[in-house]
Scaffold this motif. Structure first.
Motif, mmCIF file in Angstrom:
data_model
loop_
_atom_site.group_PDB
_atom_site.id
_atom_site.type_symbol
_atom_site.label_atom_id
_atom_site.label_comp_id
_atom_site.label_asym_id
_atom_site.label_seq_id
_atom_site.Cartn_x
_atom_site.Cartn_y
_atom_site.Cartn_z
ATOM 1 N N SER A 85 0.828 -1.206 0.000
ATOM 2 C CA SER A 85 0.000 0.000 0.000
ATOM 3 C C SER A 85 0.859 1.252 0.000
ATOM 4 N N ALA A 86 2.065 1.121 0.520
ATOM 5 C CA ALA A 86 2.951 2.276 0.573
ATOM 6 C C ALA A 86 3.206 2.822 -0.820
ATOM 7 N N VAL A 87 3.316 1.933 -1.779
ATOM 8 C CA VAL A 87 3.620 2.346 -3.137
ATOM 9 C C VAL A 87 2.625 3.391 -3.628
ATOM 10 N N SER A 88 1.414 2.975 -3.708
ATOM 11 C CA SER A 88 0.430 3.880 -4.280
ATOM 12 C C SER A 88 0.276 5.123 -3.436
ATOM 13 N N THR A 89 0.456 4.988 -2.123
ATOM 14 C CA THR A 89 0.262 6.148 -1.272
ATOM 15 C C THR A 89 1.253 7.255 -1.604
ATOM 16 N N THR A 90 2.521 6.953 -1.599
ATOM 17 C CA THR A 90 3.455 8.034 -1.846
ATOM 18 C C THR A 90 3.485 8.423 -3.325
ATOM 19 N N GLU A 91 3.287 7.421 -4.188
ATOM 20 C CA GLU A 91 3.224 7.796 -5.596
ATOM 21 C C GLU A 91 2.039 8.697 -5.872
ATOM 22 N N GLU A 92 0.972 8.373 -5.209
ATOM 23 C CA GLU A 92 -0.229 9.174 -5.445
ATOM 24 C C GLU A 92 -0.070 10.583 -4.906
ATOM 25 N N ALA A 93 0.637 10.667 -3.809
ATOM 26 C CA ALA A 93 0.898 11.984 -3.252
ATOM 27 C C ALA A 93 1.665 12.836 -4.249
ATOM 28 N N ILE A 94 2.655 12.224 -4.847
ATOM 29 C CA ILE A 94 3.454 12.943 -5.841
ATOM 30 C C ILE A 94 2.593 13.355 -7.034
ATOM 31 N N ARG A 95 1.844 12.375 -7.518
ATOM 32 C CA ARG A 95 1.054 12.616 -8.730
ATOM 33 C C ARG A 95 -0.025 13.671 -8.530
ATOM 34 N N SER A 96 -0.543 13.733 -7.332
ATOM 35 C CA SER A 96 -1.620 14.700 -7.109
ATOM 36 C C SER A 96 -1.079 16.014 -6.561
ATOM 37 N N ASP A 97 0.214 16.171 -6.643
ATOM 38 C CA ASP A 97 0.831 17.388 -6.133
ATOM 39 C C ASP A 97 0.785 18.474 -7.198
ATOM 40 N N SER A 98 -0.041 19.468 -6.947
ATOM 41 C CA SER A 98 -0.274 20.489 -7.962
ATOM 42 C C SER A 98 0.908 21.434 -8.132
ATOM 43 N N SER A 99 1.882 21.311 -7.268
ATOM 44 C CA SER A 99 3.021 22.234 -7.380
ATOM 45 C C SER A 99 4.130 21.680 -8.262
ATOM 46 N N LEU A 100 3.871 20.538 -8.863
ATOM 47 C CA LEU A 100 4.881 19.942 -9.738
ATOM 48 C C LEU A 100 4.374 19.848 -11.169
ATOM 49 N N THR A 101 5.286 19.907 -12.114
ATOM 50 C CA THR A 101 4.903 19.675 -13.504
ATOM 51 C C THR A 101 4.861 18.170 -13.757
ATOM 52 N N ASP A 102 4.247 17.794 -14.846
ATOM 53 C CA ASP A 102 4.126 16.369 -15.156
ATOM 54 C C ASP A 102 5.497 15.713 -15.303
ATOM 55 N N GLU A 103 6.411 16.434 -15.933
ATOM 56 C CA GLU A 103 7.735 15.873 -16.117
ATOM 57 C C GLU A 103 8.425 15.643 -14.770
ATOM 58 N N GLN A 104 8.256 16.589 -13.886
ATOM 59 C CA GLN A 104 8.861 16.452 -12.568
ATOM 60 C C GLN A 104 8.264 15.278 -11.808
#
Lengths: 122, 122
Positions: A85-104
């Motif tokens: 579950s850790a995988v999706s949790t932190t990955e999801e946090a990154i992906r839903s982070d509006s302060s980052l660009t898609d490439e980042q």
DNA sequence: ACCGAGTGCTTGGTATGCCAAGCGGGAGAA
DNA sequence: TTCTCCCGCTTGGCATACCAAGCACTCGGT
């Protein structure tokens, strides 16, 4: 034996029906609220059809629950064991982070996964 | 503006394609891994068909990500504009990720912060 | 008794998901 | 050049998702 997937369909339907009754709604009431035909809703609740994501979402909305909860309850999102579950949790946090660009995001996730597989390999 | 739902379909497809390329897989390779025909996968990636949750799940599995992540990214699970705040949620997720070593956490967070300040400076 | 309104379910049709086979193009080898 | 292999995409057809209309039943009211 009913294949694994039919089981989940049954669970999904049962979950929806339970939630509907819990909300004291008739099948027709919910069908109208969710903008789904009542016959189809009936079939879904009995597990003999797999609704599309859009329909699940619509039903969930009408029931005031999240689609994630409906699908999750039926075991249609997470796969067996695997994929901590850790995988999706932190990955999801990154992906839903509006302060980052898609490439980042890609870059971060990529590094993250590399770390994980490296750890898992030793 | 194009129908809200088509947008999400497009995002879903783009997400899948991005993940596939990130994993260095050809369309055909992924299609075989996910047990989906390659033409259909092509159409999904271009957002011109809505895959069933079974197919999404299968693709997700082949990509080593959760179906929740794919659907969530496309905004197909949550309804309201969750906005997610996300500000320091990402850092939290990284720090509490048991699959990473402390050094790796530091590294990720460091890169993450660099990205954010870089963006903010534009 | 008959009614009208509510329940969930069945039936036929149309729209869409999904696949097997085939197409055109790009890259490396003979 | 041609041959071969891989790439992604298009096409036609079968399977399934989804709906409009109608069926069978129950319950209160008249």
């Amino acid at each position: 034996m009913s294949d694994d997937w039919s089981n989940r369909l049954g669970v999904l339907g049962a979950t929806i029906r339970r939630q509907r009754q819990l909300a004291q709604m008739s099948l027709r009431q919910l069908s109208e609220l969710a903008q789904v035909s009542n016959p189809y809703l009936s079939q879904i609740e009995r597990g003999l059809h797999e609704p599309s994501v859009r329909v699940v979402r619509s039903i969930a909305k009408a029931l005031n629950v999240s689609a994630e909860e409906l699908l999750g309850d039926a075991g249609m999102l997470d796969d067996e064991a695997e994929a901590a579950s850790a995988v999706s949790t932190t990955e999801e946090a990154i992906r839903s982070d509006s302060s980052l660009t898609d490439e980042q995001k890609d870059s971060l996730v990529s590094v993250y996964r590399a770390y994980r597989t490296a750890n898992h390999a030793n």
